[in-house]
Scaffold this motif. Structure first.
Motif, PDB file in Angstrom:
ATOM      1  N   TRP A 130       0.844  -1.192   0.000  1.00  0.00           N
ATOM      2  CA  TRP A 130       0.000   0.000   0.000  1.00  0.00           C
ATOM      3  C   TRP A 130       0.885   1.250   0.000  1.00  0.00           C
ATOM      4  CZ3 TRP A 130      -1.586  -4.016   3.401  1.00  0.00           C
ATOM      5  CH2 TRP A 130      -2.831  -4.583   3.125  1.00  0.00           C
ATOM      6  N   THR A 131       0.532   2.227  -0.807  1.00  0.00           N
ATOM      7  CA  THR A 131       1.200   3.526  -0.816  1.00  0.00           C
ATOM      8  C   THR A 131       0.165   4.586  -0.474  1.00  0.00           C
ATOM      9  OG1 THR A 131       2.743   2.760  -2.511  1.00  0.00           O
ATOM     10  CG2 THR A 131       2.599   5.135  -2.143  1.00  0.00           C
ATOM     11  N   LEU A 160       7.206   2.078   6.078  1.00  0.00           N
ATOM     12  CA  LEU A 160       8.221   3.045   5.697  1.00  0.00           C
ATOM     13  C   LEU A 160       7.562   4.406   5.553  1.00  0.00           C
ATOM     14  CD1 LEU A 160       8.701   0.219   3.837  1.00  0.00           C
ATOM     15  CD2 LEU A 160      10.844   1.412   3.398  1.00  0.00           C
ATOM     16  N   VAL A 161       8.188   5.433   6.094  1.00  0.00           N
ATOM     17  CA  VAL A 161       7.706   6.804   5.977  1.00  0.00           C
ATOM     18  C   VAL A 161       8.751   7.607   5.232  1.00  0.00           C
ATOM     19  CG1 VAL A 161       6.965   8.867   7.202  1.00  0.00           C
ATOM     20  CG2 VAL A 161       6.376   6.621   8.103  1.00  0.00           C
ATOM     21  N   ASP A 162       8.354   8.166   4.098  1.00  0.00           N
ATOM     22  CA  ASP A 162       9.280   8.911   3.235  1.00  0.00           C
ATOM     23  C   ASP A 162      10.514   8.073   2.900  1.00  0.00           C
ATOM     24  OD1 ASP A 162       7.559  11.082   3.248  1.00  0.00           O
ATOM     25  OD2 ASP A 162       8.534  12.000   4.977  1.00  0.00           O
ATOM     26  N   GLY A 163      10.283   6.765   2.719  1.00  0.00           N
ATOM     27  CA  GLY A 163      11.359   5.863   2.338  1.00  0.00           C
ATOM     28  C   GLY A 163      12.197   5.331   3.471  1.00  0.00           C
ATOM     29  N   THR A 221       4.779  10.460   2.487  1.00  0.00           N
ATOM     30  CA  THR A 221       4.416   9.193   1.858  1.00  0.00           C
ATOM     31  C   THR A 221       4.637   8.042   2.835  1.00  0.00           C
ATOM     32  OG1 THR A 221       4.993  10.013  -0.339  1.00  0.00           O
ATOM     33  CG2 THR A 221       4.882   7.623  -0.064  1.00  0.00           C
ATOM     34  N   VAL A 222       3.617   7.222   2.995  1.00  0.00           N
ATOM     35  CA  VAL A 222       3.686   6.044   3.858  1.00  0.00           C
ATOM     36  C   VAL A 222       3.540   4.811   2.972  1.00  0.00           C
ATOM     37  CG1 VAL A 222       2.639   4.788   5.791  1.00  0.00           C
ATOM     38  CG2 VAL A 222       2.707   7.299   5.806  1.00  0.00           C
ATOM     39  N   ARG A 223       4.507   3.905   3.059  1.00  0.00           N
ATOM     40  CA  ARG A 223       4.432   2.644   2.314  1.00  0.00           C
ATOM     41  C   ARG A 223       4.357   1.493   3.314  1.00  0.00           C
ATOM     42  NH1 ARG A 223       9.008   2.491  -0.750  1.00  0.00           N
ATOM     43  NH2 ARG A 223      10.041   0.606   0.002  1.00  0.00           N
ATOM     44  N   VAL A 224       3.380   0.632   3.122  1.00  0.00           N
ATOM     45  CA  VAL A 224       3.168  -0.522   3.987  1.00  0.00           C
ATOM     46  C   VAL A 224       3.339  -1.779   3.140  1.00  0.00           C
ATOM     47  CG1 VAL A 224       1.538  -1.751   5.470  1.00  0.00           C
ATOM     48  CG2 VAL A 224       1.607   0.754   5.483  1.00  0.00           C
ATOM     49  N   GLU A 225       4.205  -2.682   3.583  1.00  0.00           N
ATOM     50  CA  GLU A 225       4.435  -3.952   2.909  1.00  0.00           C
ATOM     51  C   GLU A 225       3.904  -5.066   3.807  1.00  0.00           C
ATOM     52  OE1 GLU A 225       8.562  -2.534   0.688  1.00  0.00           O
ATOM     53  OE2 GLU A 225       8.648  -3.856   2.431  1.00  0.00           O
ATOM     54  N   TYR A 226       3.102  -5.956   3.226  1.00  0.00           N
ATOM     55  CA  TYR A 226       2.420  -6.976   4.039  1.00  0.00           C
ATOM     56  C   TYR A 226       2.380  -8.293   3.283  1.00  0.00           C
ATOM     57  CZ  TYR A 226      -1.504  -9.697   5.864  1.00  0.00           C
ATOM     58  OH  TYR A 226      -2.278 -10.713   6.346  1.00  0.00           O
ATOM     59  N   THR A 244      15.513  -0.706  -1.314  1.00  0.00           N
ATOM     60  CA  THR A 244      14.754   0.247  -0.494  1.00  0.00           C
ATOM     61  C   THR A 244      15.386   1.632  -0.428  1.00  0.00           C
ATOM     62  OG1 THR A 244      15.911  -0.511   1.499  1.00  0.00           O
ATOM     63  CG2 THR A 244      13.810  -1.570   0.980  1.00  0.00           C
ATOM     64  N   GLY A 245      16.636   1.793  -0.902  1.00  0.00           N
ATOM     65  CA  GLY A 245      17.333   3.063  -0.734  1.00  0.00           C
ATOM     66  C   GLY A 245      16.646   4.211  -1.451  1.00  0.00           C
ATOM     67  N   ILE A 246      16.745   5.399  -0.876  1.00  0.00           N
ATOM     68  CA  ILE A 246      16.129   6.602  -1.430  1.00  0.00           C
ATOM     69  C   ILE A 246      17.168   7.332  -2.268  1.00  0.00           C
ATOM     70  CG2 ILE A 246      14.989   8.774  -0.881  1.00  0.00           C
ATOM     71  CD1 ILE A 246      13.409   6.191  -0.248  1.00  0.00           C
ATOM     72  N   PRO A 247      16.884   7.608  -3.565  1.00  0.00           N
ATOM     73  CA  PRO A 247      17.906   8.223  -4.427  1.00  0.00           C
ATOM     74  C   PRO A 247      18.201   9.672  -4.102  1.00  0.00           C
ATOM     75  CG  PRO A 247      15.845   7.957  -5.611  1.00  0.00           C
ATOM     76  CD  PRO A 247      15.671   7.241  -4.307  1.00  0.00           C
ATOM     77  N   ALA A 248      17.209  10.414  -3.586  1.00  0.00           N
ATOM     78  CA  ALA A 248      17.398  11.833  -3.263  1.00  0.00           C
ATOM     79  C   ALA A 248      16.270  12.267  -2.350  1.00  0.00           C
ATOM     80  CB  ALA A 248      17.425  12.683  -4.531  1.00  0.00           C
ATOM     81  N   PRO A 249      16.459  13.332  -1.574  1.00  0.00           N
ATOM     82  CA  PRO A 249      15.389  13.788  -0.671  1.00  0.00           C
ATOM     83  C   PRO A 249      14.089  14.037  -1.429  1.00  0.00           C
ATOM     84  CG  PRO A 249      17.447  14.904  -0.146  1.00  0.00           C
ATOM     85  CD  PRO A 249      17.688  14.132  -1.408  1.00  0.00           C
ATOM     86  N   GLY A 250      12.999  13.460  -0.930  1.00  0.00           N
ATOM     87  CA  GLY A 250      11.693  13.651  -1.530  1.00  0.00           C
ATOM     88  C   GLY A 250      11.406  12.764  -2.722  1.00  0.00           C
ATOM     89  N   VAL A 251      12.359  11.913  -3.097  1.00  0.00           N
ATOM     90  CA  VAL A 251      12.187  11.036  -4.257  1.00  0.00           C
ATOM     91  C   VAL A 251      12.011   9.604  -3.748  1.00  0.00           C
ATOM     92  CG1 VAL A 251      13.210  10.214  -6.419  1.00  0.00           C
ATOM     93  CG2 VAL A 251      13.594  12.573  -5.664  1.00  0.00           C
TER      94      VAL A 251
END
Length: 592
Positions: free
Chosen positions: A89-90, A114-117, A144-149, A353-360
Motif C-alpha cells: 500500500w502507498t 516506511l515513511v518517506d522511504g 508518503t507512507v508505504r506498507v508492505e504486508y 529500499t534506498g532513497i535516491p534523493a530527498p523527496g524522491v
C-alpha cells in the motif's frame, strides 16, 4: 391430542434448531471485514500472488483504509490466492504541524512500514496476530507512507493506524556535551560498556571518520565488548558554502544524529543495516554535529556521511567534470524535477529500499544527468552502462545506448570514436520496482581498464568464513562437488548460521555478483544475501528453492578492492521456523 401436538411441535422446533446450528452454510465471504476506525485513508494497494511483493500485481485498487481481516481461505481481492499473497500500500498522510506521529499496526503474518522511504517498523516474518507501534517526528505537510504486508496461511490481518500528537512535540534534547568541546574536523568518540551511553566512558579517542563495520565479533575499542556497547561522537565541521547538506547514517543497530543541537535522524532501535537520511540548509562555517550509536547483539555497523547537495532546479548549461542530476517522481523524467544536485559520478546501487534523493521515492523514479567531459586524446572510447531498470545514453546529442525497458541488472556497452576536447553526455535512467542500479563509465580503448578475470570464492576455500550454533550439513553437489546447507530460523535470534565470501579482486571496478544454487538442496524462498561493497550495504533476496544447478545474479556493484568487502548470507529467512533449508555454495565476481 393437544398435549401430543404440543410435544410434536416442540420436537420439530428442536430439530430445526439443530439443523440450523450444525448444517453447513455456504455464503460468499467479504473481501475484508471492516474493523475499527482510525486507519490511514486513500491508499493505493497492489496485490500479488506471492509473499515477496515481486512481479506484476494481480490487482491494483484504492483502499479507503488499511483495516482488513481476511478469514481463513478467503481471497483478499479478485484473482488473488487465498494463501501466500502480499500487498503493498502507498498512502499519503498530511501533518498539520510538526509533531510526533504514532503508527500502530496489527499484522498476521509479516509487515513493514516506511515513511518517506525510511523504515520505521519492521516485522516481516510469520506470526499470529501481533500489534506493534513506532513513533516518528514529521514536519508539517504531506508525507508518503508505504506498507508492505504478506500472509502465508490461514486468516490474514492487516491494520495500520496513525495518530498525531496534539501540537508540535520537540525532539529529545541532546545529552550534555563532553569535555573537551567538539574538536574541529575529527570525531571525539566516547565508548561505553552499555547501550545507554551512561556512566564514565571506558575508552575515549579521536576518530578521523565515523566509518566502522565491526562485523559480528570485532571489538570497537580496547576494553569495550562487541555486544551491548554504545558510542557518542561529537565534531565541529566547517562547511564550505551555504546550501543544502545531506546527512546519511547507516547503522546496525540504533543511531541518532544532532546538528547544532537539533535532532535530525532518530533510528534508536534494534534493526538490521538501515540507511537514514536528512537534508538541512546550513550556512557556511562551523557547525556542531553529534552522533550516538549502540549495538545490541551480532552485526555492528555505523557509517555517517555529510555531503553537499541541492543545486537550484531549472535549466542551465551542463557542468564540466561532474554530472548534474535531475531527480523526478515518475519514470519518464517529465515535469519539474523534485530534486537537483551535482553528482561526482554515476555510480549508484540503491538496493531494494534506498532513497535516491530527498523527496524522491525508491520505486517509480527517474533521473537525467547532464555533463561535459573533457576527452584527453582522439581515439576509440567505450561507454558502459549498467542498470536495473531502464537506461539510455547520448553523446553530443546522438543516442548511443538504448535500454529503456524493465530488466534485472544488465550491462550495455558501445564504442565511439571521439576527438580530443569537450563532449556533452546525457544519461537518463528509471527504476520501476525493487532493485535500483545505475552505473556509467567512459574509458579509453575497447577493453576495460582492468583485467577481465572472474573471481570465485567457494565454500570451504580461501575467502570463506562461516559460523553459528545450528547443525551444518554437507551435500555432494555444487561447485567442486560440495556445498553446505542448514535449516532456517524465522527471525533474527540466537542460534542461526551464517557465512561470508571475501574475494581478492584484481582492481577496483564494477563486478557482477552471482551465487551458485545447486539443485535439490535449498527450499527457502527468501535467502537474504547482503553485498558489502565500497562502504555500502545492499540486500539481494533470492528464492533459492526455485533454482537448480545455475548461477543466480545478485546484481552489479562497484568494489574498491581493498580486501574488506564481502557477500554474506545467514539462515534467517523470516519463514516458518526450521521449515526451510538454505544452501551455501560458491559466489562469483565478474568484471563488468
Amino acid at each position: 391430542m393437544m398435549r401430543i401436538s404440543f410435544l410434536r411441535l416442540a420436537f420439530g422446533m428442536w430439530v430445526l434448531f439443530v439443523l440450523l446450528m450444525f448444517s453447513p452454510v455456504t455464503h460468499a465471504q467479504p473481501l475484508a471485514a471492516p474493523l475499527t476506525q482510525g486507519a490511514l485513508t486513500n491508499c493505493t494497494g497492489e496485490y500479488f500472488n506471492n509473499t515477496t511483493l515481486t512481479g506484476t500485481p494481480v490487482v491494483t485498487r484504492t483502499d479507503a483504509a488499511i483495516n482488513f481481516f481476511w478469514p481463513e481461505n478467503a481471497s483478499p481481492a479478485p484473482g488473488v490466492n487465498p494463501n501466500n499473497y502480499s500487498v503493498r500500500w502507498t498512502c499519503t498522510i498530511n501533518v498539520a504541524t510538526t509533531s510526533n506521529v504514532i503508527f500502530t499496526v496489527t499484522t498476521d503474518d509479516g509487515m513493514n512500514v516506511l515513511v518517506d522511504g525510511n523504515l520505521i517498523l519492521w516485522a516481516f516474518y510469520d506470526q499470529g496476530p501481533t500489534t506493534y507501534s513506532a513513533t516518528v517526528n514529521l514536519a508539517a505537510g504531506a508525507h508518503t507512507v508505504r506498507v508492505e504486508y504478506y500472509n502465508r496461511w490461514n486468516a490474514g490481518t492487516a491494520i495500520v493506524r496513525s495518530t498525531a500528537s496534539p501540537g508540535p512535540v520537540p525532539p529529545p534534547p541532546p545529552p550534555s556535551p563532553p569535555s573537551p568541546p567538539a574538536p574541529v574536523g575529527v570525531w571525539y568518540g566516547q565508548y561505553f560498556n552499555n547501550m545507554t551511553l551512561s556512566g564514565t566512558p571506558t575508552y575515549v579517542r579521536n576518530d578521523p571518520a565515523i566509518n566502522f563495520n565491526w562485523g559480528e565479533t570485532a571489538i570497537p575499542a580496547p576494553g569495550v565488548p562487541h555486544n551491548k556497547f554504545s558510542v557518542r561522537w561529537t565534531s565541529t565541521q566547517n562547511l564550505p558554502v551555504t546550501g543544502d547538506y545531506t546527512i546519511t547514517a547507516t547503522s546496525d543497530d540504533g543511531v541518532r544524529v544532532w546538528v547544532d543541537g537539533v535532532l535530525v535522524i532518530d533510528g534508536w532501535s534494534d534493526h538490521p543495516p538501515i540507511t537514514y537520511t536528512a537534508t538541512r540548509n546550513l550556512t557556511a562555517g562551523p557547525h556542531v554535529f553529534q552522533v550516538e550509536y549502540y549495538n545490541n547483539l551480532y552485526g555492528a555497523l555505523i557509517v555517517v556521511q555529510i555531503t553537499q547537495g541541492g543545486v537550484p532546479p531549472g535549466p542551465g548549461p551542463a557542468p564540466t567534470g561532474v554530472w548534474r542530476g535531475y531527480y523526478f517522481n515518475n519514470v519518464t523524467c517529465s515535469g519539474s524535477p523534485t530534486y537537483v544536485r551535482d553528482d561526482p559520478a554515476i555510480n549508484f546501487n540503491w538496493g531494494e529500499t534506498g532513497i535516491p534523493a530527498p523527496g524522491v521515492p525508491h520505486d517509480n523514479f527517474c533521473v537525467r544527468w547532464d555533463s561535459v567531459q573533457n576527452i584527453p586524446t582522439t581515439g576509440n572510447y567505450t561507454i558502459s552502462a549498467t542498470s536495473d531498470d531502464g537506461i539510455r545514453v547520448w553523446v553530443d546529442g546522438t543516442l548511443v545506448i538504448d535500454a529503456w525497458y524493465d530488466h534485472p541488472p544488465a550491462t550495455f556497452t558501445t564504442i565511439r570514436s571521439l576527438t580530443a576536447g569537450a563532449h556533452t553526455f546525457t544519461v537518463e535512467y528509471y527504476n520501476r520496482y525493487l532493485g535500483a542500479v545505475a552505473i556509467v563509465q567512459i574509458y579509453q580503448g575497447t577493453i576495460p581498464p582492468y583485467p577481465v578475470v572472474e573471481v570465485i570464492v567457494d565454500d570451504g576455500g580461501p575467502g570463506w568464513q562461516a559460523g553459528g550454533t545450528q547443525p551444518w550439513y554437507h551435500s555432494p553437489v555444487g561447485i567442486g562437488n560440495h556445498s553446505f546447507w542448514a535449516h532456517n530460523v524465522a527471525y533474527s535470534a540466537s542460534g542461526y548460521n551464517w557465512a561470508r565470501w571475501r574475494p581478492t579482486l584484481p582492481a577496483p571496478g564494477n563486478y557482477e555478483v552471482s551465487a551458485y544454487i545447486p539443485a535439490g538442496v535449498a527450499t527457502t524462498l527468501n535467502a537474504r544475501y547482503w553485498v558489502y561493497a565500497n562502504g555500502r550495504y545492499a540486500l539481494a533476496a533470492r528464492a533459492q528453492g526455485v533454482f537448480g544447478n545455475q548461477w543466480v545474479s545478485l546484481g552489479t556493484y562497484y568494489f574498491s578492492a581493498t580486501g574488506n568487502e564481502f557477500v554474506s548470507l545467514s539462515t534467517v529467512t523470516y519463514e516458518c521456523y526450521l521449515c526451510r533449508t538454505v544452501v551455501f555454495d560458491a559466489v562469483k565476481f565478474t568484471p563488468r
